[in-house]
Every structure is written in structure tokens, then in C-alpha cells.
Write an enzyme that holds these catalytic residues in place. Sequence first.
Site, PDB file in Angstrom:
ATOM      1  N   GLU A  53       0.861  -1.195   0.000  1.00 19.47           N
ATOM      2  CA  GLU A  53       0.000   0.000   0.000  1.00 19.47           C
ATOM      3  C   GLU A  53       0.896   1.244   0.000  1.00 19.47           C
ATOM      4  O   GLU A  53       1.958   1.245   0.633  1.00 19.47           O
ATOM      5  CB  GLU A  53      -0.830  -0.020   1.304  1.00 19.47           C
ATOM      6  CG  GLU A  53      -1.638   1.227   1.579  1.00 19.47           C
ATOM      7  CD  GLU A  53      -2.196   1.249   3.026  1.00 19.47           C
ATOM      8  OE1 GLU A  53      -1.511   0.800   3.975  1.00 19.47           O
ATOM      9  OE2 GLU A  53      -3.344   1.716   3.188  1.00 19.47           O
ATOM     10  N   LYS A 147      -9.406   1.949  -1.782  1.00 17.22           N
ATOM     11  CA  LYS A 147      -9.607   1.416  -0.425  1.00 17.22           C
ATOM     12  C   LYS A 147     -10.938   1.865   0.166  1.00 17.22           C
ATOM     13  O   LYS A 147     -11.232   3.077   0.218  1.00 17.22           O
ATOM     14  CB  LYS A 147      -8.439   1.887   0.449  1.00 17.22           C
ATOM     15  CG  LYS A 147      -8.424   1.328   1.865  1.00 17.22           C
ATOM     16  CD  LYS A 147      -7.134   1.781   2.558  1.00 17.22           C
ATOM     17  CE  LYS A 147      -6.979   1.237   3.958  1.00 17.22           C
ATOM     18  NZ  LYS A 147      -5.695   1.652   4.577  1.00 17.22           N
ATOM     19  N   CYS A 195      -4.756  -2.975   2.867  1.00 16.89           N
ATOM     20  CA  CYS A 195      -4.456  -2.915   4.298  1.00 16.89           C
ATOM     21  C   CYS A 195      -5.646  -3.187   5.206  1.00 16.89           C
ATOM     22  O   CYS A 195      -6.048  -4.324   5.392  1.00 16.89           O
ATOM     23  CB  CYS A 195      -3.787  -1.584   4.639  1.00 16.89           C
ATOM     24  SG  CYS A 195      -3.037  -1.633   6.284  1.00 16.89           S
TER      25      CYS A 195
HETATM   26  N1  CDV Z   1      -2.886   1.403   6.605  1.00 19.03           N
HETATM   27  C1  CDV Z   1      -3.808   0.787   7.378  1.00 19.03           C
HETATM   28  O1  CDV Z   1      -4.941   0.596   6.992  1.00 19.03           O
HETATM   29  N2  CDV Z   1      -3.409   0.448   8.642  1.00 19.03           N
HETATM   30  C2  CDV Z   1      -4.296  -0.129   9.594  1.00 19.03           C
HETATM   31  C3  CDV Z   1      -3.890   0.183  11.016  1.00 19.03           C
HETATM   32  C4  CDV Z   1      -4.077   1.596  11.309  1.00 19.03           C
HETATM   33  C5  CDV Z   1      -4.744  -0.581  12.007  1.00 19.03           C
HETATM   34  C6  CDV Z   1      -4.394  -1.634   9.480  1.00 19.03           C
HETATM   35  O2  CDV Z   1      -5.534  -2.130   9.515  1.00 19.03           O
HETATM   36  O3  CDV Z   1      -3.387  -2.324   9.403  1.00 19.03           O
END
Ligand code: CDV
Length: 343
Positions: A53, A147, A195
Site C-alpha cells: 500500500e 480502499k 491494508c
Molecule cells: N494502513 C492501514 O490501513 N493500517 C491499519 C492500522 C491503522 C490498524 C491496518 O488495519 O493495518
Amino acid sequence: MARTITVAAAQMGPIKSVPNPGGKEPRDAAMKRMLALLEDAAAKGAQLVVYPELALTTFFPRAMLTDADEIAALFEPESPNGPSIVESPHLKPLLDRAAALGVDISIGYAERWTDDSGSDGESKTTDYNTAIYYAAASQSVLAKYRKVHLPGRTHLLPEGSAQQLEKYYFTPGNMGFQAFRVPARHQAICGMLICNDRRWPEGWRCLGLQGVELVLCGYNTSDYKPQDPGGVEEQTEMALLHHHISCQSGSYTNACFGVHVAKAGVEAEGAGGGLIGGTVIYDPMGRKVGETATLDDELLVATLDLDMCKRQKSTIFNFANHRRVEHYARIIEQVGVEEPPEV
Ligand code: CDV
């Protein structure tokens, strides 16, 4: 013919940039590292390389930038008739080399999208946390994903806290969870998550309902936040545990492979902790195919037999046979928790 695809998860170590006074890592240094990973992956037979990401920059949502020019410099401008991501000077060297090597690329970046969807057809600009799948065969973007689940907040926590400001920088994605075929890779059915999305079974299931065989997901996941309970070691262990639970269960319950790729290590001093590693591939049975061992640039290469998805998709997770949608209305009609009344 076996439907195999050799995939390289290209974990990246930290990109030291904003906010890291005196330690700005120029974009071309990061590009050099990405190109080195690509060359190595191609030499190892990879047909697809997956990057993290926001792979082109540091994970900037850890700081609240307010200077418009500084923010703009972190985004890739795109519009229907204007700039396109494949022409971005920040990405083109990687895509050109991938095309020459015949290797597909999936990569995340910050997208600044401008179109005429404003009121009365006026120009409107929206910022997304985006990933694309670039196919070497057609030298084009086969799929884009924005996202959906943006963690964090729009305001700063008290000083000394680790910040997560994705809601300040980005708008939630507007493209849903769309699976797509990759013609040159045995018509593989792929999907992308970014993510935090990997923690939400809803997104996985939307892809699962399209028969997804391969989920690609880059991440920047913090290892330690001073404001949370527990020391660095305990919190890091917990962050890795939750990462693995999410990735493993997503693959198992949707009978697909998952390739999850970290940007890892400490990108900025004094901003809490760093980012976990743990780049990992899970198979449709929920087994770990491999995992990285460092917090640096590191490749994880594996050949995946896409037909392995068939067994679970036709038995325990045969959705057509077993799902009971008449009982699932709550999942789409309700957002937050509604507890039963006390008795
Ligand atoms: N970049 C992200 O989405 N990070 C989140 C953290 C903040 C919890 C994740 O879900 O890994």
C-alpha cells in the site's frame, strides 16, 4: 494444463520521507529499490509482483500535513482525459521495466482523481488510497481498486500519540470490491484489498462471491502506539497476530490464495513505533505458504496452483449450496452494533 502462477510479494523496508526532518528519501531512491525487487523477482520466475500500500511514498497519514503543495506532491494526479497513472514519472520506470520483462504488477499509491462530477458538471477532485493491477501483456491497467475501509480519524490525538489520519487524507473508495480476470494468467480471477480492508470479512466475501482465486493486498500496519496498553514487544506480537488471523481466515472462508505485502520498519523517528513486516501468502486451505523474516526489502516467491481453490469452493464453501441470505439482512442494513434490550 495446470493453472499455476508464480507470484512475488515484494516487501519493502521503510521509505524515509515526510515527516522525517533531515531524512527525506527521494522518490527515485525508492524506485531504485522497487526496480531491484522486480529484477530479482523476474530472475526467480515471477509472473506477478505485488508491492505494498502507498508504495511510492512514506506512509504519510502518520502526520497531519497542511501545506497544499506538500500534500499534492504525495499524490498521483489522474483524470478521464488527462494524466493517467501509467504515464506518471513516479511509476512509469517500474511499469516499463515490468512490461519488458513480461511481469505483471500490483501496487498501491495515493490517487488524486479529477473529473466533472461536481454540481452542474463542475470539476471535482477526490483523493483515494488506490491500488492497480498492471498487465504486462496488454501494457495497461487491468483493474483499479480504491480502499473502502479507511482507519484512523480526521483530527490529531494528543501529542505523543501515534497518529493515523487516513480519514483526513482520503475519501472511501467508490468502486466496491470488483474481481477481475487476468487473461494471460490462465484467466485467474483476482481481487484487490488494501491494508485495513483485510480485517473486514464483508470485503472478502464480496470477492468470494465472484469466485476469487487470488487476493492481492498491500499494507502499512503500525507495530506500536504509545497511547495503547502494552510495551513494544507485546503490541508488535498482537499486531502480527491480528494480521495473520485476518489474512488466514479470509483465504480459508473464501477458498482463495491471499498475497499480503508489507511496507515495514521505522519510516519516521518520534512518531510512535514503526510498521510490522510479516509479508505472507496463505492458500485456500488457510495454510501459510511462506512469510518474510525481515523488516527490509525482501522477496517472497511462490508458485500457486489456482485450481487448488476448487476443492473448498465446491464443498464446505460452496456458496450456492450453503449460504442462507434470508438471515443476512442485518449485515447490509445495519452499520453499528445494536444490542438486544436488557431483560
Ligand atoms: N494502513 C492501514 O490501513 N493500517 C491499519 C492500522 C491503522 C490498524 C491496518 O488495519 O493495518
